[in-house]
Design a protein around this motif. Structure first.
Motif, PDB file in Angstrom:
ATOM      1  N   TRP A 250      11.744   0.612  82.500  1.00  0.00           N
ATOM      2  CA  TRP A 250      11.850   0.568  81.040  1.00  0.00           C
ATOM      3  C   TRP A 250      12.039   1.966  80.444  1.00  0.00           C
ATOM      4  N   ILE A 251      11.437   2.975  81.087  1.00  0.00           N
ATOM      5  CA  ILE A 251      11.486   4.336  80.555  1.00  0.00           C
ATOM      6  C   ILE A 251      12.925   4.833  80.417  1.00  0.00           C
ATOM      7  N   GLU A 252      13.789   4.327  81.262  1.00  0.00           N
ATOM      8  CA  GLU A 252      15.184   4.770  81.242  1.00  0.00           C
ATOM      9  C   GLU A 252      15.983   4.149  80.093  1.00  0.00           C
ATOM     10  N   GLU A 253      15.402   3.187  79.399  1.00  0.00           N
ATOM     11  CA  GLU A 253      16.092   2.501  78.313  1.00  0.00           C
ATOM     12  C   GLU A 253      15.677   3.077  76.962  1.00  0.00           C
ATOM     13  N   ASP A 254      16.655   3.461  76.146  1.00  0.00           N
ATOM     14  CA  ASP A 254      16.357   4.001  74.816  1.00  0.00           C
ATOM     15  C   ASP A 254      15.652   2.978  73.930  1.00  0.00           C
ATOM     16  N   GLU A 255      15.923   1.695  74.148  1.00  0.00           N
ATOM     17  CA  GLU A 255      15.329   0.648  73.321  1.00  0.00           C
ATOM     18  C   GLU A 255      13.814   0.540  73.522  1.00  0.00           C
ATOM     19  N   CYS A 256      13.330   0.977  74.667  1.00  0.00           N
ATOM     20  CA  CYS A 256      11.906   0.821  74.986  1.00  0.00           C
ATOM     21  C   CYS A 256      11.024   1.512  73.942  1.00  0.00           C
ATOM     22  N   GLU A 257      11.338   2.743  73.624  1.00  0.00           N
ATOM     23  CA  GLU A 257      10.543   3.480  72.635  1.00  0.00           C
ATOM     24  C   GLU A 257      10.598   2.802  71.274  1.00  0.00           C
ATOM     25  N   GLU A 258      11.767   2.265  70.912  1.00  0.00           N
ATOM     26  CA  GLU A 258      11.913   1.592  69.620  1.00  0.00           C
ATOM     27  C   GLU A 258      11.055   0.325  69.569  1.00  0.00           C
ATOM     28  N   VAL A 259      11.012  -0.415  70.678  1.00  0.00           N
ATOM     29  CA  VAL A 259      10.209  -1.642  70.736  1.00  0.00           C
ATOM     30  C   VAL A 259       8.732  -1.317  70.557  1.00  0.00           C
ATOM     31  N   ILE A 260       8.261  -0.299  71.278  1.00  0.00           N
ATOM     32  CA  ILE A 260       6.852   0.084  71.164  1.00  0.00           C
ATOM     33  C   ILE A 260       6.526   0.556  69.756  1.00  0.00           C
ATOM     34  N   SER A 261       7.362   1.419  69.195  1.00  0.00           N
ATOM     35  CA  SER A 261       7.128   1.962  67.856  1.00  0.00           C
ATOM     36  C   SER A 261       7.104   0.854  66.808  1.00  0.00           C
ATOM     37  N   ARG A 262       8.053  -0.080  66.914  1.00  0.00           N
ATOM     38  CA  ARG A 262       8.151  -1.140  65.902  1.00  0.00           C
ATOM     39  C   ARG A 262       6.940  -2.057  65.942  1.00  0.00           C
ATOM     40  N   TRP A 290      11.142  -8.436  75.049  1.00  0.00           N
ATOM     41  CA  TRP A 290      12.354  -7.604  75.149  1.00  0.00           C
ATOM     42  C   TRP A 290      12.860  -7.584  76.587  1.00  0.00           C
ATOM     43  N   ASN A 291      11.942  -7.429  77.553  1.00  0.00           N
ATOM     44  CA  ASN A 291      12.322  -7.401  78.961  1.00  0.00           C
ATOM     45  C   ASN A 291      13.004  -8.696  79.375  1.00  0.00           C
ATOM     46  N   GLU A 292      12.439  -9.818  78.918  1.00  0.00           N
ATOM     47  CA  GLU A 292      12.996 -11.116  79.308  1.00  0.00           C
ATOM     48  C   GLU A 292      14.409 -11.290  78.761  1.00  0.00           C
ATOM     49  N   LYS A 293      14.621 -10.798  77.531  1.00  0.00           N
ATOM     50  CA  LYS A 293      15.950 -10.907  76.931  1.00  0.00           C
ATOM     51  C   LYS A 293      16.955  -9.980  77.610  1.00  0.00           C
ATOM     52  N   LYS A 294      16.506  -8.773  77.955  1.00  0.00           N
ATOM     53  CA  LYS A 294      17.424  -7.750  78.468  1.00  0.00           C
ATOM     54  C   LYS A 294      17.667  -7.869  79.968  1.00  0.00           C
ATOM     55  N   GLU A 301       8.607 -10.407  87.292  1.00  0.00           N
ATOM     56  CA  GLU A 301       7.978 -11.152  88.363  1.00  0.00           C
ATOM     57  C   GLU A 301       8.247 -10.554  89.736  1.00  0.00           C
ATOM     58  N   SER A 302       9.190  -9.628  89.830  1.00  0.00           N
ATOM     59  CA  SER A 302       9.533  -9.054  91.115  1.00  0.00           C
ATOM     60  C   SER A 302       8.367  -8.274  91.705  1.00  0.00           C
ATOM     61  N   GLU A 303       8.095  -8.501  92.950  1.00  0.00           N
ATOM     62  CA  GLU A 303       7.001  -7.818  93.634  1.00  0.00           C
ATOM     63  C   GLU A 303       7.409  -6.425  94.090  1.00  0.00           C
ATOM     64  N   GLU A 304       8.730  -6.130  94.055  1.00  0.00           N
ATOM     65  CA  GLU A 304       9.207  -4.860  94.572  1.00  0.00           C
ATOM     66  C   GLU A 304       9.323  -3.784  93.500  1.00  0.00           C
ATOM     67  N   SER A 305       9.146  -4.156  92.224  1.00  0.00           N
ATOM     68  CA  SER A 305       9.320  -3.189  91.154  1.00  0.00           C
ATOM     69  C   SER A 305       8.152  -2.228  91.082  1.00  0.00           C
ATOM     70  N   THR A 306       8.445  -0.974  90.722  1.00  0.00           N
ATOM     71  CA  THR A 306       7.399   0.016  90.524  1.00  0.00           C
ATOM     72  C   THR A 306       6.803  -0.155  89.146  1.00  0.00           C
ATOM     73  N   SER A 307       5.493  -0.137  89.029  1.00  0.00           N
ATOM     74  CA  SER A 307       4.868  -0.398  87.735  1.00  0.00           C
ATOM     75  C   SER A 307       3.589   0.385  87.583  1.00  0.00           C
ATOM     76  N   TYR A 308       3.149   0.454  86.300  1.00  0.00           N
ATOM     77  CA  TYR A 308       1.878   1.067  85.958  1.00  0.00           C
ATOM     78  C   TYR A 308       0.996   0.007  85.326  1.00  0.00           C
ATOM     79  N   SER A 309      -0.201  -0.237  85.862  1.00  0.00           N
ATOM     80  CA  SER A 309      -1.107  -1.245  85.297  1.00  0.00           C
ATOM     81  C   SER A 309      -1.767  -0.714  84.067  1.00  0.00           C
ATOM     82  N   SER A 310      -2.108  -1.641  83.127  1.00  0.00           N
ATOM     83  CA  SER A 310      -2.840  -1.244  81.918  1.00  0.00           C
ATOM     84  C   SER A 310      -3.904  -2.263  81.625  1.00  0.00           C
TER      85      SER A 310
END
Length: 310
Positions: A250-262, A290-294, A301-310
């Motif tokens: 998500w970090i590589e997408e410019d829309e990510c920051e806009e989604v969080i801010s909004r 947003w992720n589901e749409k994009k 759901e992918s088990e291979e993706s790199t992620s950060y838990s929160s």
């Protein structure tokens, strides 16, 4: 099957409609009950189509206040029995079990001195105990002191009146999971007050029919009330039971920051813990939608993706 009750505090702007759309995308309810829509029937009908539901029944607002709406998917068998400015009463059939049960949605009179009219309405709608009966909504009252934080202590006589009507009608609180309070004041420069005003209650026959039902206090980037949902199946099967993960891609997408801010800005204001928690949940929900749409569901759901838990 899942049901949602939400005091939306007005849906007459794009923010409110978007928040409702996001909520329905995440929770996938079969039935949605909205309070304080502050809209006419034609506007609610357009919103019903936009959020992907099929049927709706509307009690329009009076002036710029009130308004109730019931929306549902066509997989339901639902029949409206009665309605007023403060309730919608229906008979509903569960398609998987073939059980016919009574479903009453209530909006407690916001004027304290007239709250007794709501209690008399519930008594009037009471059914024999052998008929499954579920009641939900914003009752505008708490059952005990522990359900209120801040402000003046609630008068015992007011809570007693609420407890008495539930006892008279053989209705039991279904409990909840999630944040403790469903409403929080958002007025600036004033003491924050939080209360549990929204709930699901049911009679014993209904609980026997749906022993695995679970109530969840959800979140939405709008309104001073939390949406509350009721899942009739085992809580373990709830769609959002897994941990939210922030995907590295998500970090590589410019829309990510806009989604969080909004979503952070649109969530209820304030710096109290409840408000901040709502903002965080609003952002996580916004990112998932947003992720589901994009990218499609597979990205989360992918088990291979790199992620950060929160």
């Amino acid at each position: 099957m899942k049901l949602i009750s939400w005091n939306a505090h007005g849906l007459g702007n794009p923010r409110g409609v978007r928040a409702l759309h996001d909520l329905i995308m995440m929770e996938v309810p079969t039935v949605v009950f909205l309070l304080e829509t502050k809209l006419a029937a034609t506007a609610i009908e357009r919103i019903t189509v936009r959020v992907g539901l099929d049927g709706c029944f509307v009690v329009p607002c009076e002036g710029r206040s009130g308004g109730l709406a019931l929306m549902w998917k066509n997989e339901m068998s639902l029949c409206i029995k009665s309605y007023s400015l403060f309730h919608i009463d229906a008979k509903l059939e569960d398609p998987s079990k073939g059980i016919l049960w009574k479903f009453t949605r209530v909006y407690g009179n916001p004027i304290t001195e007239r709250r007794r009219e709501t209690w008399e309405l519930i008594r009037h709608l009471k059914e024999p105990q052998d008929i499954p009966w579920l009641v939900c909504g914003d009752f505008n009252e708490v059952l005990c002191i522990d359900e209120k934080l801040g402000g003046r202590q609630r008068q015992e006589r007011l809570m007693n009146a609420f407890r008495k009507v539930l006892n008279d009608c053989h209705l039991f609180d279904l409990g909840f999971q999630g944040l403790k309070y469903t409403w929080s004041s958002t007025r600036q420069n004033q003491q924050v007050i939080s209360e549990r005003l929204d709930r699901f209650v049911a009679n014993m026959k209904w609980m026997e029919c749906f022993p695995q039902s679970r109530v969840y206090h959800c979140s939405a980037a709008y309104s001073d009330h939390l949406p509350i949902s009721l899942s009739l199946s085992d809580g373990l099967a709830r769609r959002r039971s897994k941990l939210f993960r922030f995907e590295a891609m998500w970090i590589e997408e410019d829309e990510c920051e806009e989604v969080i801010s909004r979503h952070w800005q649109e969530a209820a204001g304030g710096n109290n813990l409840m408000a901040i928690s709502k903002k965080i949940k609003a952002c996580s929900r916004g990112l998932e939608v947003w992720n589901e749409k994009k990218f499609g569901k597979s990205a989360i759901e992918s088990e291979e993706s790199t992620s950060y838990s929160s």
